[in-house]
Design an enzyme around this catalytic site. Structure first.
Site, PDB file in Angstrom:
ATOM      1  CE  LYS A  18      -4.451  -1.822   1.205  1.00 14.51           C
ATOM      2  NZ  LYS A  18      -5.515  -1.911   2.404  1.00 14.51           N
ATOM      3  NE  ARG A  24      -7.355  -8.500   0.933  1.00 13.47           N
ATOM      4  CZ  ARG A  24      -6.763  -7.722  -0.043  1.00 13.47           C
ATOM      5  NH1 ARG A  24      -6.195  -6.705  -0.140  1.00 13.47           N
ATOM      6  NH2 ARG A  24      -7.391  -8.101  -1.876  1.00 13.47           N
TER       7      ARG A  24
END
Ligand code: 7PJ
Length: 292
Positions: free
Chosen positions: A223, A257
């Site tokens: 991210k 995740r």
């Protein structure tokens, strides 16, 4: 905390922290740019993630990257359902479906998905009812705004309190809709309507969400927090992602995740060992390991 989640007949063991492998079947994914579009590529990738130790595989057909506008129900079904049907029999681990759409929840469950991962936390019309009807566990994620506008100047008085309050409210809505608490997972939604500072504050304050007693899922893999803080483009975010995964595990997240399953699982297992998570002592004794 529920120890083993029943994901449509396949177990997800949450006595220890686990890795959820990401399988994007979107042509416009921000992180892997459509590398796994097509059933054959998806099968190979799912097999590989299972071999690397993923405890669950998350299949997503709608990009939620900042600025994205979403896809139609039909398009999402066309992407996701053939992949779920193709991989459910080649891997033994449960499959999760990353969707907010009630129609996709229903069809994915019928096709063999074992968990619903909803970045909208069941706020779409009909989603709570559809999810409840599947009988599957559901991950409720926090997002401020929508993928289209969420990164336009996100603001909070106190991000940890805001996310915690939101998740407890959605938890209540989910149980009202008939999804028992034991079937729910909470996720602070790193990167969804948050600045780098908000993400850092949330990770530091993750305990406040872990304290709910429900399993917490954390997704930080590749991210922009990692990218911006370290000045790394997408292919070079592995080390930073693994570090973030380690910290989230240390803070009590139960499902991480991630795109890079093998590397992430190393970090997760190391943190588990150091934290002395439940079950570890027994496993060590069974292996005859002493005094390490
Ligand atoms: C997340 C997600 C996350 C949950 C995405 C990406 C962007 N679902 N789906 N949590 N992120 N539960 O793949 O990084 O953080 S899509």
């Amino acid at each position: 905390m529920a120890i083993e989640l029943d994901c449509g007949g396949r177990g997800l063991d949450l006595t220890r922290p686990q890795v959820m492998g990401i399988l994007n079947v979107t042509p416009d994914s921000f992180s892997d740019g459509g590398a796994f579009v097509g059933v054959d590529a998806a099968i190979d990738h799912a097999r590989r993630m299972e071999a690397e130790g993923a405890a669950v595989i998350d299949v997503g057909g709608e990009s939620t990257r900042p600025g994205s506008r979403g896809v139609s129900v039909q398009e999402e079904l066309d992407r996701v359902i053939p992949v779920i049907e193709a991989i459910r029999d080649v891997v033994a681990v449960p499959l999760s479906v990353d969707t907010s759409k009630p129609e996709v929840m229903r069809e994915a469950a019928a096709a063999g998905a074992g968990l619903i991962n909803d970045v909208m936390a069941l706020r779409r019309e009909g989603a709570a009812r559809a999810a409840a009807a599947t009988g599957l566990p559901v991950c409720l994620m926090h997002m401020q705004g929508t993928p289209r506008d969420m990164q336009d100047d996100p603001r909070y008085d106190n991000v940890v309190e805001a996310v915690r309050g939101f998740l407890l409210e959605r938890l209540e809505a989910a149980t009202q809709a008939g999804i028992p608490r034991q079937r729910l997972i909470l996720d602070p939604g790193f990167g969804f309507g948050k600045t780098d500072i908000h993400n850092a504050q949330l990770l530091r304050g993750l305990d406040a969400i872990v304290d709910s007693g429900l399993p917490v899922l954390a997704g930080l893999s590749r991210k922009s927090l990692v990218g911006r803080v370290l000045g790394r483009e997408m292919p070079d975010r592995l080390a930073g992602s693994v570090a973030a995964a380690a910290l989230a595990t240390w803070k009590g997240a139960r499902i991480i995740r991630a795109h890079d399953v093998a590397e992430t699982l190393d970090a997760v297992r190391l943190m588990e060992y150091i934290a002395g998570a439940p079950g570890l002592e027994q496993a060590r004794l069974q292996q005859g390991v002493r005094g390490v």
